[in-house]
Enzyme design. Structure first.
Site, PDB file in Angstrom:
ATOM      1  N   GLY A   1       0.804  -1.214   0.000  1.00  0.00           N
ATOM      2  CA  GLY A   1       0.000   0.000   0.000  1.00  0.00           C
ATOM      3  C   GLY A   1       0.831   1.255   0.000  1.00  0.00           C
TER       4      GLY A   1
ATOM      5  N   CYS B   1      -9.110  -7.279   1.339  1.00  0.00           N
ATOM      6  CA  CYS B   1      -9.203  -5.826   1.300  1.00  0.00           C
ATOM      7  C   CYS B   1     -10.661  -5.387   1.457  1.00  0.00           C
ATOM      8  CB  CYS B   1      -8.641  -5.286  -0.015  1.00  0.00           C
ATOM      9  SG  CYS B   1      -8.751  -3.483  -0.138  1.00  0.00           S
TER      10      CYS B   1
ATOM     11  N   LYS C   1      -2.904 -12.888   2.777  1.00  0.00           N
ATOM     12  CA  LYS C   1      -3.180 -11.800   3.718  1.00  0.00           C
ATOM     13  C   LYS C   1      -4.614 -11.891   4.200  1.00  0.00           C
ATOM     14  CE  LYS C   1      -2.238  -6.920   4.506  1.00  0.00           C
ATOM     15  NZ  LYS C   1      -1.542  -5.724   3.973  1.00  0.00           N
TER      16      LYS C   1
ATOM     17  N   THR D   1       1.163   3.034   8.409  1.00  0.00           N
ATOM     18  CA  THR D   1       0.680   4.210   9.117  1.00  0.00           C
ATOM     19  C   THR D   1       1.702   4.720  10.123  1.00  0.00           C
ATOM     20  OG1 THR D   1      -1.591   3.413   8.845  1.00  0.00           O
ATOM     21  CG2 THR D   1      -1.229   5.110  10.506  1.00  0.00           C
TER      22      THR D   1
END
Length: 357
Positions: A69, A182, A217, A318
């Protein structure tokens, strides 16, 4: 006060996606010459033998990686290596270019140290990524490739999407991740159904002549029983590991004003949930299935908790946005101190020590 702590307030005045693109352009410029790349390495890399991890027939110089990402199109892999990360996972890469969801689609939740994204698998497609990897070369750290489907694909077309991307990009990869969790793409069918997963894995198994490690994932929101069903399928096909976890749709406990923006939540609020899922999978598999832990990693303590819960490697995105270019160095330095405190001589000795507890 670090340079990034001075720059961050200015960057945070920009829309989140605009700031991300500006940051990538800066990293792209920094990796473009040997002297600038060397300068980054001198400032930000931290090496210690205790941090090395042997996994997937590959040596990871440290366990701290960049999650999928951040660098979808493999534009800044060399800069990320120079910043001291132990591996980079590019993607999610789809067969063809697609725009993803409409902007704005990336939001900072500053009070919660979190982000919400609903990017929707935007990217340049596998051929552009392949051309860039051929032109730039792969970084001198392990490279993961996260593969996904086109948003418009049917269940049958999705399987072919995974096959195409795997065929094109697996020669560059040290491992490949199948992204079926996702929360920001159209729900045309159940991507996590046992039948669909078996069809994907059978297809990739037939395609995988070079025996590239394949991981899956998973998300944090599914019931534990369904996660264990997926793990059973992963083990049935002899796949190589789990990436736990993707973003969450939960908004529990958030205080930021834009907490209701729809999309996947990442960052600090996800930390405990993802760590608990790692521990549950590690316990269920007796620590035999490798796990890459992701979700709320922003410090040595948060990384170490995931390692002790059963993760051999950890990833962040993040935390990198909030903490800046020294993040990997700070985490790795802290991990060495934590290992010494607990009497471990390597990261590998600490993996899963909390499982029985």
């Amino acid at each position: 006060m670090t340079l990034y702590s001075r720059v961050r307030p200015l960057a945070f005045k920009l829309p989140a996606e605009t700031a991300h693109e500006l940051g990538k352009r800066t990293l792209r410029a920094a990796q473009s010459t040997w002297p600038t790349r060397r300068a980054l390495s001198y400032a930000y890399q931290y090496e210690d033998p205790a941090l090395e991890v042997e996994l997937f027939d590959t040596t990871f110089p440290n366990p701290v990686g960049v999650a999928a990402g951040f660098d979808k199109n493999a534009e800044v892999t060399h800069a990320l290596a120079a910043l001291g990360f132990g591996f980079v996972e590019i993607g999610t890469v789809t067969p063809y270019a697609q725009d993803g969801n409409d902007r704005p689609r990336l939001f900072r939740l500053r009070e919660d140290q979190a982000m919400v994204n609903r990017m929707g698998f935007n990217g340049q497609g596998m051929e552009a990524v392949k051309a860039r990897l051929e032109a730039d070369g792969t970084p001198d750290i392990p490279l993961g490739v996260n593969v996904g489907k086109m948003n418009s694909s049917s269940e049958r077309e999705a399987i072919e999407d995974y096959r195409r991307v795997f065929d094109r990009l697996s020669p560059f990869a040290d491992y490949v991740v199948v992204n079926v969790s996702c929360p920001n793409t159209p729900e045309e069918f159940d991507e996590g159904s046992p039948e669909h997963l078996r069809a994907i894995f059978e297809t990739l198994e037939d395609e995988n002549d070079a025996d590239i490690p394949i991981l899956v994932k998973i998300g944090p929101d599914s019931p534990e029983d369904s996660v264990f069903d997926l793990v059973d399928i992963v083990q049935e096909f002899g796949l190589d590991g789990i990436v736990a976890t993707n973003t969450t749709t939960s908004r529990e406990g958030l205080v930021s004003s834009n907490k209701q923006e729809w999309g996947g939540l990442s960052g600090k609020p996800l930390e405990r949930r993802s760590t608990a899922r790692i521990r549950a999978i590690a316990e269920y598999t007796d620590g035999e299935l490798p796990i890459i832990g992701v979700g709320g990693v922003d410090s040595a303590a948060s990384a170490y908790a995931k390692i002790r819960a059963g993760a051999s490697l950890v990833q962040l995105y993040t935390g990198f946005v909030y903490e800046g270019p020294s993040t990997a160095k700070q985490i790795n330095q802290g991990l060495v101190e934590l290992l010494e405190r607990d009497g471990f001589s390597s990261i590998e000795q600490a993996v899963g020590v909390d499982i029985d507890a």
